[in-house]
Design an enzyme around this catalytic site. Structure first.
Site, PDB file in Angstrom:
ATOM      1  N   LYS A  11     -21.151 -36.122  11.542  1.00  0.00           N
ATOM      2  CA  LYS A  11     -21.701 -37.454  11.821  1.00  0.00           C
ATOM      3  C   LYS A  11     -20.661 -38.346  12.498  1.00  0.00           C
ATOM      4  CE  LYS A  11     -21.736 -40.699   8.439  1.00  0.00           C
ATOM      5  NZ  LYS A  11     -21.147 -42.006   8.794  1.00  0.00           N
ATOM      6  N   ASN A  12     -19.458 -38.381  11.951  1.00  0.00           N
ATOM      7  CA  ASN A  12     -18.468 -39.334  12.451  1.00  0.00           C
ATOM      8  C   ASN A  12     -17.817 -38.886  13.759  1.00  0.00           C
ATOM      9  OD1 ASN A  12     -19.128 -40.969  10.361  1.00  0.00           O
ATOM     10  ND2 ASN A  12     -17.316 -40.514   9.118  1.00  0.00           N
ATOM     11  N   CYS A 104     -19.667 -54.348   4.209  1.00  0.00           N
ATOM     12  CA  CYS A 104     -20.693 -53.517   3.592  1.00  0.00           C
ATOM     13  C   CYS A 104     -20.239 -53.232   2.169  1.00  0.00           C
ATOM     14  CB  CYS A 104     -20.933 -52.252   4.385  1.00  0.00           C
ATOM     15  SG  CYS A 104     -19.554 -51.137   4.368  1.00  0.00           S
ATOM     16  N   ARG A 109     -14.352 -54.480   5.898  1.00  0.00           N
ATOM     17  CA  ARG A 109     -14.540 -53.822   7.197  1.00  0.00           C
ATOM     18  C   ARG A 109     -14.392 -54.731   8.417  1.00  0.00           C
ATOM     19  NH1 ARG A 109     -18.383 -48.829   6.675  1.00  0.00           N
ATOM     20  NH2 ARG A 109     -16.719 -48.037   7.973  1.00  0.00           N
ATOM     21  N   PRO A 110     -13.216 -55.299   8.594  1.00  0.00           N
ATOM     22  CA  PRO A 110     -12.973 -56.136   9.771  1.00  0.00           C
ATOM     23  C   PRO A 110     -12.853 -55.300  11.054  1.00  0.00           C
ATOM     24  CG  PRO A 110     -10.948 -55.834   8.533  1.00  0.00           C
ATOM     25  CD  PRO A 110     -12.023 -55.119   7.757  1.00  0.00           C
ATOM     26  N   ASP A 295     -13.875 -40.537   2.337  1.00  0.00           N
ATOM     27  CA  ASP A 295     -15.288 -40.120   2.369  1.00  0.00           C
ATOM     28  C   ASP A 295     -15.598 -38.980   1.400  1.00  0.00           C
ATOM     29  OD1 ASP A 295     -15.746 -42.053   4.260  1.00  0.00           O
ATOM     30  OD2 ASP A 295     -15.743 -40.681   5.971  1.00  0.00           O
ATOM     31  N   ARG A 387     -28.547 -40.834   5.896  1.00  0.00           N
ATOM     32  CA  ARG A 387     -27.708 -41.355   6.972  1.00  0.00           C
ATOM     33  C   ARG A 387     -26.664 -40.325   7.373  1.00  0.00           C
ATOM     34  NH1 ARG A 387     -24.569 -46.161   5.670  1.00  0.00           N
ATOM     35  NH2 ARG A 387     -23.895 -45.573   7.745  1.00  0.00           N
TER      36      ARG A 387
HETATM   37  N1  EPU Z   1      -9.422 -51.999   9.317  1.00  0.00           N
HETATM   38  C1  EPU Z   1      -8.851 -53.214   9.629  1.00  0.00           C
HETATM   39  N2  EPU Z   1      -9.112 -53.752  10.868  1.00  0.00           N
HETATM   40  C2  EPU Z   1      -9.893 -53.109  11.788  1.00  0.00           C
HETATM   41  C3  EPU Z   1     -10.461 -51.868  11.454  1.00  0.00           C
HETATM   42  C4  EPU Z   1     -10.209 -51.338  10.204  1.00  0.00           C
HETATM   43  O1  EPU Z   1      -8.151 -53.809   8.832  1.00  0.00           O
HETATM   44  O2  EPU Z   1     -10.061 -53.649  12.882  1.00  0.00           O
HETATM   45  C5  EPU Z   1      -9.171 -51.410   7.994  1.00  0.00           C
HETATM   46  C6  EPU Z   1     -10.452 -51.205   7.182  1.00  0.00           C
HETATM   47  O3  EPU Z   1     -10.822 -52.367   6.493  1.00  0.00           O
HETATM   48  C7  EPU Z   1     -10.052 -50.086   6.264  1.00  0.00           C
HETATM   49  C8  EPU Z   1      -9.130 -49.230   7.137  1.00  0.00           C
HETATM   50  O4  EPU Z   1      -8.678 -50.097   8.186  1.00  0.00           O
HETATM   51  O5  EPU Z   1      -9.304 -50.596   5.196  1.00  0.00           O
HETATM   52  C9  EPU Z   1      -9.725 -47.989   7.734  1.00  0.00           C
HETATM   53  O6  EPU Z   1     -10.939 -48.289   8.372  1.00  0.00           O
HETATM   54  P1  EPU Z   1     -11.410 -47.511   9.677  1.00  0.00           P
HETATM   55  O7  EPU Z   1     -11.438 -48.471  10.811  1.00  0.00           O
HETATM   56  O8  EPU Z   1     -10.627 -46.263   9.862  1.00  0.00           O
HETATM   57  O9  EPU Z   1     -12.926 -47.148   9.305  1.00  0.00           O
HETATM   58  P2  EPU Z   1     -14.085 -46.994  10.349  1.00  0.00           P
HETATM   59  O10 EPU Z   1     -13.537 -46.440  11.598  1.00  0.00           O
HETATM   60  O11 EPU Z   1     -14.892 -48.223  10.409  1.00  0.00           O
HETATM   61  C10 EPU Z   1     -14.691 -44.504   9.851  1.00  0.00           C
HETATM   62  C11 EPU Z   1     -15.876 -43.743   9.315  1.00  0.00           C
HETATM   63  C12 EPU Z   1     -16.034 -44.025   7.826  1.00  0.00           C
HETATM   64  C13 EPU Z   1     -14.742 -43.626   7.117  1.00  0.00           C
HETATM   65  C14 EPU Z   1     -13.544 -44.365   7.739  1.00  0.00           C
HETATM   66  C15 EPU Z   1     -12.213 -43.954   7.155  1.00  0.00           C
HETATM   67  C16 EPU Z   1     -17.387 -43.572  11.211  1.00  0.00           C
HETATM   68  C17 EPU Z   1     -18.699 -43.908  11.807  1.00  0.00           C
HETATM   69  N3  EPU Z   1     -17.089 -44.116  10.036  1.00  0.00           N
HETATM   70  O12 EPU Z   1     -14.983 -45.885   9.664  1.00  0.00           O
HETATM   71  O13 EPU Z   1     -17.087 -43.183   7.374  1.00  0.00           O
HETATM   72  O14 EPU Z   1     -14.820 -43.921   5.747  1.00  0.00           O
HETATM   73  O15 EPU Z   1     -13.514 -44.118   9.156  1.00  0.00           O
HETATM   74  O16 EPU Z   1     -11.988 -42.610   7.329  1.00  0.00           O
HETATM   75  O17 EPU Z   1     -16.638 -42.796  11.767  1.00  0.00           O
HETATM   76  C18 EPU Z   1     -18.783 -42.430   5.927  1.00  0.00           C
HETATM   77  O18 EPU Z   1     -18.972 -41.496   6.706  1.00  0.00           O
HETATM   78  O19 EPU Z   1     -19.295 -42.479   4.769  1.00  0.00           O
HETATM   79  C19 EPU Z   1     -17.924 -43.538   6.342  1.00  0.00           C
HETATM   80  C20 EPU Z   1     -17.918 -44.715   5.738  1.00  0.00           C
END
Ligand code: EPU
Length: 409
Positions: A11-12, A104, A109-110, A295, A387
């Site tokens: 998915k990711n 969420c 999730r910023p 995850d 999802r």
């Molecule tokens: N973060 C920031 N600023 C940003 C972005 C992220 O501070 O601009 C912080 C987040 O708050 C968090 C950390 O950085 O503490 C990591 O977040 P990341 O950005 O890596 O998460 P994401 O890219 O939004 C993806 C996956 C998530 C998975 C995370 C971590 C997708 C679509 N989603 O999210 O998947 O948990 O990476 O590996 O790729 C799931 O599949 O259940 C899921 C939530």
């Protein structure tokens, strides 16, 4: 649980790759696409932006001949992963407007790091009325540091990489996410004609090109789906062959399973898991790749509830990703939360109960606990699980689980 299960595409990986098809006016075909509500949803977003999208078996055909640069509020809000259309829109059109995704249940999730990266490429970013507008006359490559309070960002790295492939000159992302899904995206982009080096390491170098072309690509297998079935097999004292799973993407998970008394045997087409005597408690801290993935944290906690002894699970990526704890407790588990850690006094006999799913991985944990519990467990709000898990009830039934889907009225 006994038998064999086919692991679906990740998915990711598929979500950002679908977004990346916006970078070319030529047709792209993505294969090994899991049938998930998130994938259908990303398809709707691409369609809304003007692309032709066709789902056919396990393939998605996307032709983004002409597109527009704005994302409708409700579409983006429904799925946080859709933020990754911003990089491709900015790259191709030099402008993008998307609604700001809210927080969420798993945390705040910023997207500050995504925006920092776009600004480093020369984009002007304005937040107004719940929308983010990014625009640039031209994008110019630069060096940037994308590490945040929890380490690297997966979709932030993906987003900036997708904007930078069509920028002028060289972009260097330091503290880039190293997840296999980022590497899969880089491989997809390189096949389209991009010049990305170092994906999978903390330093990614992108040399801008003028234009990208259409490609065919097969996405990597889903390491979190594979982990979920492996953990379910361990929790039910079963033996399951995970066909198509990539053990080389799962070192941290397999290492912890091994430490908890689960034997993992690699074979030509995946690997087999089986219990190796009694289960043993383990301590886990979630970390960016190659550390233990957040995850798979909830699913591992479900396993630890039926493992005699004390296990400690520390969540370092998302501050409130413990919504499954209270529901596991309803099944008889003994878990205490202390700051970012959950202390699990395992080995209790779980007994079935009605429980409520709060998010995707929490639902998977409740299904695992329900399989290990005596009696019947009813998991409500099961749409969360669709999802991210293709046909989970069918796959589990094939492995001998007694599970049925009851339509919500
Ligand atoms: N973060 C920031 N600023 C940003 C972005 C992220 O501070 O601009 C912080 C987040 O708050 C968090 C950390 O950085 O503490 C990591 O977040 P990341 O950005 O890596 O998460 P994401 O890219 O939004 C993806 C996956 C998530 C998975 C995370 C971590 C997708 C679509 N989603 O999210 O998947 O948990 O990476 O590996 O790729 C799931 O599949 O259940 C899921 C939530």
């Amino acid at each position: 649980m006994h038998g064999e299960v086919q692991i679906s595409g990740a998915k990711n990986a598929v979500l950002p790759i679908m977004a990346a098809t916006l970078l070319t006016s030529e047709r792209c075909v993505i294969r090994r696409v899991p049938r998930l509500s998130d994938v259908r949803f990303m398809g709707q977003i691409l369609t809304w932006l003007g692309a032709q999208v066709r789902l056919e078996g396990d393939a998605v055909h996307v032709h983004a001949k002409k597109i527009k640069g704005a994302g409708e509020y409700d579409l983006i809000r429904k799925m946080r992963g859709s933020i990754c259309i911003m990089g491709p829109l900015l790259g191709r059109l030099k402008k993008a407007t998307v609604s700001l995704p809210g927080g969420c249940v798993i945390g705040a999730r910023p997207i500050n790091l995504h925006l920092k990266g776009f600004e480093a490429l020369g984009a002007k970013v304005v937040i107004e009325g719940g929308y983010v507008h990014a625009s640039a006359r031209r994008l110019v490559g630069s060096a940037m540091f994308l590490g945040g309070r929890a380490g690297s960002t997966v979709l932030g790295t993906a987003n900036v990489m997708m904007a930078a492939v069509l920028a002028e000159g060289v972009t260097v992302i330091e503290s880039a996410a190293c997840e296999p899904e980022v590497v899969d995206l880089a491989n997809f982009l390189n096949a389209m004609g991009a010049r990305i080096a170092g994906a999978g390491s903390p330093t990614v170098t992108i040399t801008g090109v003028k234009e990208l072309h259409g490609v065919e690509h097969e996405v990597i297998p889903d390491r979190i789906e594979a982990a979920t079935y492996a953990i379910a097999a361990a929790a039910t004292n079963g033996e399951v062959n995970l066909r198509g799973a990539r053990a080389d993407h799962m070192h941290a998970i397999l290492d912890k399973l091994n430490e908890s008394g689960v034997k993992v045997e690699r074979n030509g087409s995946g690997f087999t898991v089986r219990r190796n005597g009694r289960l043993k408690p383990v301590d886990i801290t979630t970390l960016p790749y190659s550390g233990f993935p957040t995850d798979a944290q909830a699913q591992m906690m479900a396993l630890m509830t039926v493992t005699p002894g004390i296990s400690i699970i520390t969540e370092r990526i998302f501050e409130s990703r413990f919504m499954h704890v209270s529901e596991l407790t309803r099944l008889g588990a003994e878990i205490e939360i202390e700051g970012p850690s959950a202390i699990i006094k395992g080995g209790k006999n779980l007994s079935g109960a009605p429980v409520m799913a709060s998010d995707l991985r929490a639902s998977a944990a409740l299904v695992i606990a329900g399989l290990a519990a005596r009696g019947t467990t009813q998991v409500n709000r099961v749409y969360h699980i669709d999802r991210g898990y293709e046909n989970i009830d069918g796959k589990l039934r094939q492995l001998g689980a007694r599970i049925e889907r009851i339509e919500e009225s």
